[in-house]
Scaffold this active site. Structure first.
Site, PDB file in Angstrom:
ATOM      1  N   CYS A 170       0.874  -1.180   0.000  1.00  0.00           N
ATOM      2  CA  CYS A 170       0.000   0.000   0.000  1.00  0.00           C
ATOM      3  C   CYS A 170       0.907   1.224   0.000  1.00  0.00           C
ATOM      4  O   CYS A 170       2.129   1.097   0.065  1.00  0.00           O
ATOM      5  CB  CYS A 170      -0.845   0.041   1.264  1.00  0.00           C
ATOM      6  SG  CYS A 170      -1.802  -1.455   1.521  1.00  0.00           S
ATOM      7  N   ARG A 190       1.331   2.002  -5.975  1.00  0.00           N
ATOM      8  CA  ARG A 190       1.528   0.984  -4.942  1.00  0.00           C
ATOM      9  C   ARG A 190       0.217   0.295  -4.544  1.00  0.00           C
ATOM     10  O   ARG A 190       0.217  -0.650  -3.758  1.00  0.00           O
ATOM     11  CB  ARG A 190       2.131   1.618  -3.684  1.00  0.00           C
ATOM     12  CG  ARG A 190       3.467   2.269  -3.895  1.00  0.00           C
ATOM     13  CD  ARG A 190       3.979   2.844  -2.610  1.00  0.00           C
ATOM     14  NE  ARG A 190       4.181   1.833  -1.600  1.00  0.00           N
ATOM     15  CZ  ARG A 190       5.250   1.063  -1.484  1.00  0.00           C
ATOM     16  NH1 ARG A 190       6.255   1.218  -2.325  1.00  0.00           N
ATOM     17  NH2 ARG A 190       5.338   0.166  -0.543  1.00  0.00           N
ATOM     18  N   TRP A 238      -3.849  -1.458  -1.215  1.00  0.00           N
ATOM     19  CA  TRP A 238      -3.835  -2.631  -2.091  1.00  0.00           C
ATOM     20  C   TRP A 238      -4.168  -3.766  -1.143  1.00  0.00           C
ATOM     21  O   TRP A 238      -3.348  -4.191  -0.341  1.00  0.00           O
ATOM     22  CB  TRP A 238      -2.447  -2.791  -2.711  1.00  0.00           C
ATOM     23  CG  TRP A 238      -2.291  -4.040  -3.507  1.00  0.00           C
ATOM     24  CD1 TRP A 238      -1.699  -5.215  -3.118  1.00  0.00           C
ATOM     25  CD2 TRP A 238      -2.710  -4.257  -4.858  1.00  0.00           C
ATOM     26  NE1 TRP A 238      -1.735  -6.120  -4.129  1.00  0.00           N
ATOM     27  CE2 TRP A 238      -2.344  -5.565  -5.207  1.00  0.00           C
ATOM     28  CE3 TRP A 238      -3.362  -3.463  -5.798  1.00  0.00           C
ATOM     29  CZ2 TRP A 238      -2.610  -6.105  -6.471  1.00  0.00           C
ATOM     30  CZ3 TRP A 238      -3.620  -4.003  -7.052  1.00  0.00           C
ATOM     31  CH2 TRP A 238      -3.245  -5.299  -7.370  1.00  0.00           C
ATOM     32  N   ASN A 277       1.305  -0.160   6.007  1.00  0.00           N
ATOM     33  CA  ASN A 277       1.661  -0.914   4.806  1.00  0.00           C
ATOM     34  C   ASN A 277       2.420  -2.138   5.278  1.00  0.00           C
ATOM     35  O   ASN A 277       3.420  -2.013   5.985  1.00  0.00           O
ATOM     36  CB  ASN A 277       2.545  -0.054   3.895  1.00  0.00           C
ATOM     37  CG  ASN A 277       3.199  -0.877   2.789  1.00  0.00           C
ATOM     38  OD1 ASN A 277       2.601  -1.813   2.293  1.00  0.00           O
ATOM     39  ND2 ASN A 277       4.412  -0.524   2.432  1.00  0.00           N
ATOM     40  N   GLY A 278       1.936  -3.322   4.909  1.00  0.00           N
ATOM     41  CA  GLY A 278       2.605  -4.558   5.345  1.00  0.00           C
ATOM     42  C   GLY A 278       1.583  -5.626   5.654  1.00  0.00           C
ATOM     43  O   GLY A 278       0.418  -5.520   5.264  1.00  0.00           O
ATOM     44  N   GLU A 334       8.024 -19.704 -20.913  1.00  0.00           N
ATOM     45  CA  GLU A 334       7.874 -18.366 -20.306  1.00  0.00           C
ATOM     46  C   GLU A 334       8.926 -17.397 -20.872  1.00  0.00           C
ATOM     47  O   GLU A 334       8.618 -16.245 -21.180  1.00  0.00           O
ATOM     48  CB  GLU A 334       7.973 -18.495 -18.777  1.00  0.00           C
ATOM     49  CG  GLU A 334       8.039 -17.198 -17.989  1.00  0.00           C
ATOM     50  CD  GLU A 334       6.825 -16.299 -18.142  1.00  0.00           C
ATOM     51  OE1 GLU A 334       5.843 -16.690 -18.779  1.00  0.00           O
ATOM     52  OE2 GLU A 334       6.894 -15.164 -17.632  1.00  0.00           O
ATOM     53  N   LYS A 380       7.911 -14.028 -22.904  1.00  0.00           N
ATOM     54  CA  LYS A 380       8.344 -12.699 -22.457  1.00  0.00           C
ATOM     55  C   LYS A 380       9.071 -11.986 -23.589  1.00  0.00           C
ATOM     56  O   LYS A 380       8.850 -10.811 -23.836  1.00  0.00           O
ATOM     57  CB  LYS A 380       9.249 -12.871 -21.237  1.00  0.00           C
ATOM     58  CG  LYS A 380       9.122 -11.903 -20.180  1.00  0.00           C
ATOM     59  CD  LYS A 380       8.051 -12.061 -19.133  1.00  0.00           C
ATOM     60  CE  LYS A 380       6.662 -12.356 -19.573  1.00  0.00           C
ATOM     61  NZ  LYS A 380       5.765 -12.698 -18.476  1.00  0.00           N
ATOM     62  N   GLU A 387       6.551 -10.928 -26.418  1.00  0.00           N
ATOM     63  CA  GLU A 387       5.559  -9.899 -26.107  1.00  0.00           C
ATOM     64  C   GLU A 387       6.161  -8.505 -25.925  1.00  0.00           C
ATOM     65  O   GLU A 387       5.501  -7.520 -26.208  1.00  0.00           O
ATOM     66  CB  GLU A 387       4.673 -10.279 -24.917  1.00  0.00           C
ATOM     67  CG  GLU A 387       5.336 -10.260 -23.577  1.00  0.00           C
ATOM     68  CD  GLU A 387       4.374 -10.612 -22.432  1.00  0.00           C
ATOM     69  OE1 GLU A 387       3.206 -10.242 -22.501  1.00  0.00           O
ATOM     70  OE2 GLU A 387       4.837 -11.249 -21.473  1.00  0.00           O
ATOM     71  N   HIS A 447      12.362 -33.940 -33.268  1.00  0.00           N
ATOM     72  CA  HIS A 447      11.097 -34.246 -33.932  1.00  0.00           C
ATOM     73  C   HIS A 447      10.607 -33.087 -34.800  1.00  0.00           C
ATOM     74  O   HIS A 447       9.420 -33.011 -35.111  1.00  0.00           O
ATOM     75  CB  HIS A 447      10.051 -34.646 -32.885  1.00  0.00           C
ATOM     76  CG  HIS A 447      10.493 -35.804 -32.061  1.00  0.00           C
ATOM     77  ND1 HIS A 447      10.429 -37.107 -32.517  1.00  0.00           N
ATOM     78  CD2 HIS A 447      11.075 -35.865 -30.844  1.00  0.00           C
ATOM     79  CE1 HIS A 447      10.928 -37.913 -31.594  1.00  0.00           C
ATOM     80  NE2 HIS A 447      11.338 -37.183 -30.565  1.00  0.00           N
ATOM     81  N   LYS A 477      -3.045  -5.244 -19.718  1.00  0.00           N
ATOM     82  CA  LYS A 477      -2.608  -5.916 -18.496  1.00  0.00           C
ATOM     83  C   LYS A 477      -3.595  -7.003 -18.082  1.00  0.00           C
ATOM     84  O   LYS A 477      -3.221  -8.062 -17.619  1.00  0.00           O
ATOM     85  CB  LYS A 477      -2.444  -4.884 -17.369  1.00  0.00           C
ATOM     86  CG  LYS A 477      -1.953  -5.455 -16.054  1.00  0.00           C
ATOM     87  CD  LYS A 477      -0.523  -5.950 -16.161  1.00  0.00           C
ATOM     88  CE  LYS A 477      -0.062  -6.739 -14.974  1.00  0.00           C
ATOM     89  NZ  LYS A 477       1.076  -7.621 -15.279  1.00  0.00           N
TER      90      LYS A 477
HETATM   91  C1  F6R Z   1       2.341 -12.190 -19.966  1.00  0.00           C
HETATM   92  C2  F6R Z   1       1.141 -11.905 -19.218  1.00  0.00           C
HETATM   93  C3  F6R Z   1      -0.128 -12.569 -19.614  1.00  0.00           C
HETATM   94  C4  F6R Z   1      -0.965 -12.930 -18.384  1.00  0.00           C
HETATM   95  C5  F6R Z   1      -2.331 -13.479 -18.807  1.00  0.00           C
HETATM   96  C6  F6R Z   1      -3.164 -13.937 -17.633  1.00  0.00           C
HETATM   97  O1  F6R Z   1       3.447 -11.533 -19.462  1.00  0.00           O
HETATM   98  O2  F6R Z   1       1.151 -11.132 -18.292  1.00  0.00           O
HETATM   99  O3  F6R Z   1       0.104 -13.683 -20.401  1.00  0.00           O
HETATM  100  O4  F6R Z   1      -0.278 -13.876 -17.635  1.00  0.00           O
HETATM  101  O5  F6R Z   1      -3.037 -12.505 -19.513  1.00  0.00           O
HETATM  102  O6  F6R Z   1      -3.406 -12.900 -16.747  1.00  0.00           O
HETATM  103  P1  F6R Z   1      -3.861 -13.178 -15.282  1.00  0.00           P
HETATM  104  O7  F6R Z   1      -2.767 -13.889 -14.575  1.00  0.00           O
HETATM  105  O8  F6R Z   1      -4.150 -11.823 -14.710  1.00  0.00           O
HETATM  106  O9  F6R Z   1      -5.104 -14.039 -15.358  1.00  0.00           O
END
Ligand code: F6R
Length: 610
Positions: A2, A27, A74, A98-99, A483, A487, A490, A506, A605
């Site tokens: 927070c 935050r 948060w 916060n904590g 992963e 990363k 994207e 294969h 996001k």
């Molecule tokens: C990649 C990324 C996305 C999320 C996906 C699921 O870096 O952030 O692939 O992992 O959209 O999102 P959540 O976890 O919020 O359901």
């Protein structure tokens, strides 16, 4: 995570608090509040929602005060709501925090028996009541707060005001950040510097166990354990407000990568007792007896969270010997899955709002599964609709590319796997202790892994112009290859693929030529020999090999000069450590390619539509 702010001085504190909270909104942003002293009486104004809403809520009152506290929340304990928003109050004591207070349930029970009445679901409220109970015994604010904090286990940065001592703010910290701003006859407390940069650039950083007393005359600091005064160094902040918001990092993604030791420590906090070998699944309604009866686990998620789910299968099947099925949520919801009795669905979602994940969760419930969500956002739809929640407590993730949310999901899965293995009688007490001991060292090992940043930048400089990239892994680190590739694609828009190294022959091996960089994950584990021969196959076809190996492994080094060494850990936690260089590599490649790291093109996001 927070944000807290406090002000004492000759200005009107209200706009200072609101402005500071806006700077701290990164935050946390699910609810907010302020408290102030007017005519020696405490006032508190709080509401659910962002700072903007708080600002509108108080606008008409034209509040004025020379002292006050503010908080942007948060949620960790209790849903986002007006009652759970800070500041919290008991009698004349007001606290922002916060904590995470680990033992708040016991403390709350004890205080209730003594007649204290609680109005929120938060862990924070116990702090106000504890301070109040000690001030009723005749202690001044400093001493009452010290006595209260002796009973508290966990992490905290707090700001406290007492109606009976109207010219004073107290600030104390342990394991959560707190800085003091020193202006000309005015003083500030804050979780982070951007909150007061508009007013002063002189600051002091509080260390664990330090208490600052802010009055109109100045700031004094003492050690809460020894009661001795502490002489603090004043530093000049040179960051711009935008830089300061990112903790001095260029991007939120980098900041979040570097936050992982703290985030993982918060995921672990209060989750198990080493002495008793017991796991504490607070928000999880399944009992030991339910876990014992489990016949099957489904792990369902999207994107990066799906990669965590894939790692979860390796952990759960290996430790607890319970069969697991892993699904991408958008597939699960339409494939008419067969859900047997005594089965648990584990949903993984950072946001708790991903449309496909929520639909899969609903479908699983309709078909009779119990649903547990591993989620980062308290009060999100997934957490509300599931039968149980394991909050990762990694704090808001702002960079679109998920980093700390991923490694904390892996940490949560590890804890759950141990719990399940214990219930199933698959682990002996000594094995559980060893697994927990290793977990306790994880934040420190992640910190060490982050030290490879300079070597990664060098590798990124060599490869950032490439068109394609291949990532190879085996066993529990195969999902980490996926992963790493996700990363990279994207945020840098380089085409990348992750492969189980054994699959190379294969088909994908046809892609290897002199231009193809191949990153191989080669930790010291049960499949090291196998990945070494896969690396040899790449090398003999001219591929440019980069290897990530366990510290001190000279055999891997013999295969390539592009080496990254990671601290040694157990098999189950190696995916956490081995994700660190991959996230950093994607980051540096994207920066070198001048991409918008925090907001990559076409991405959001939280994917709230199908
Ligand atoms: C990649 C990324 C996305 C999320 C996906 C699921 O870096 O952030 O692939 O992992 O959209 O999102 P959540 O976890 O919020 O359901």
């Amino acid at each position: 995570m927070c944000g807290i702010i406090g002000y004492i001085g000759s200005r009107n504190a209200i706009p200072v608090l609101i402005n500071g909270l806006k700077r701290l909104e990164y935050r946390g942003y699910d609810s907010a509040g302020i408290s102030f002293l007017k005519d020696d009486k405490i006032g508190v104004r709080r509401c659910a929602g962002k700072i903007k809403e708080l600002e509108i809520f108080i606008r008409k009152e034209k509040l004025k005060s020379n002292i006050g506290l503010g908080h942007t929340r948060w949620a960790t304990h209790g849903k986002p709501s007006e009652e759970n928003a800070h500041p919290h109050r008991a009698g004349g004591i007001v606290v922002v925090h916060n904590g995470i207070i680990e033992n708040y349930i016991e403390l709350k029970e004890g205080l209730k028996k003594k007649g204290h009445v609680f109005t929120s679901e938060t862990d924070t409220e116990v702090i106000c009541h504890l301070i109040l109970s000690y001030s009723k015994k005749g202690h001044g604010l400093e001493q009452a707060t010290k006595e209260a904090l002796k009973l508290v286990k966990g992490a905290y940065a707090i700001g406290v005001i007492n109606e009976a001592e109207p010219d004073k703010i107290l600030a104390v910290k342990k394991d959560s950040p707190l800085v003091i701003g020193l202006g000309d006859g005015e003083y500030f407390i804050a979780s982070d510097m951007p909150a007061f940069l508009k007013y002063t650039r002189d600051a002091m950083i509080l260390e664990n166990g330090e208490m600052a007393t802010l009055t109109h005359k100045g700031v004094s600091v003492s050690d809460i354990y020894s009661n001795r005064p502490v002489k603090k160094k004043v530093m000049k902040i040179t960051w711009s407000p935008a830089m300061a918001e990112k903790g001095g990092y260029k991007h939120f993604m980098l900041k979040e990568i570097y936050e992982q030791p703290r985030a993982i420590a918060d995921t672990i906090r209060g989750r198990f007792s080493l002495e008793k070998g017991e796991v504490n699944l607070k928000e999880f309604s399944l009992k030991q007896s339910d876990l014992k009866k489990l016949k099957k686990v489904f792990l369902v998620a999207c994107g990066t969270s799906w990669h965590a789910a894939l790692v979860g299968k390796y952990m759960i099947e290996d430790m607890a010997r319970v069969p697991c099925e892993v699904d991408i949520a958008s597939e699960f919801r339409y494939r008419r899955p067969l859900i047997p009795g005594n089965c648990l669905m584990i949903v993984l979602t950072q946001s708790g709002e991903t449309a496909d994940t929520l639909a899969a969760q609903k479908e699983a419930k309709r078909l009779g599964a119990r649903v547990l969500t591993i989620c980062n956002v308290v009060g999100s739809t997934s957490s509300r609709e599931a039968d149980g929640v394991f909050y990762t407590h990694s704090g808001p993730e702002i960079g679109v590319a998920s980093t700390k949310a991923f490694t904390t999901q892996l940490t949560a899965l590890y804890i759950l796997s141990v719990a399940l293995a214990k219930a199933k009688g698959q682990l002996r007490a000594a094995e559980i202790t060893a697994l927990f001991n290793e977990l306790l060292q994880l934040p420190e090992k992640v910190e060490k892994a982050l030290k490879c940043d300079d070597s990664i930048l060098k590798i990124a400089k060599k490869f950032y112009r490439v068109r394609d990239f291949l990532y190879l892994g085996r066993g529990i680190n195969f999902p980490i290859a996926l992963e790493g590739a996700l990363k990279l694609k994207e945020i840098s828009y380089i085409h990348a693929e992750g492969y189980p190294a054994g699959e190379m022959k294969h088909g994908p091996i046809a892609l290897i030529d002199n231009d193809m960089p191949v990153l191989a994950l080669a930790p010291d584990d049960r499949v090291l020999e196998k990945i070494l021969s896969n690396m040899e196959e790449v090398k003999s076809r001219g591929g440019k090999l980069i290897a990530v190996a366990t510290e001190g492994n000279t055999r891997v080094h013999a295969h390539t000069s592009h080496m990254l060494f990671m601290p040694e850990t157990n098999y189950y936690l190696s995916p956490v450590i081995f994700s660190i260089p991959l996230h950093l590599l994607a980051y540096h490649m994207a920066v070198l390619r001048k991409c918008n790291v925090d907001q990559p093109r076409n991405l959001a996001k939280s994917v709230t539509v199908e």
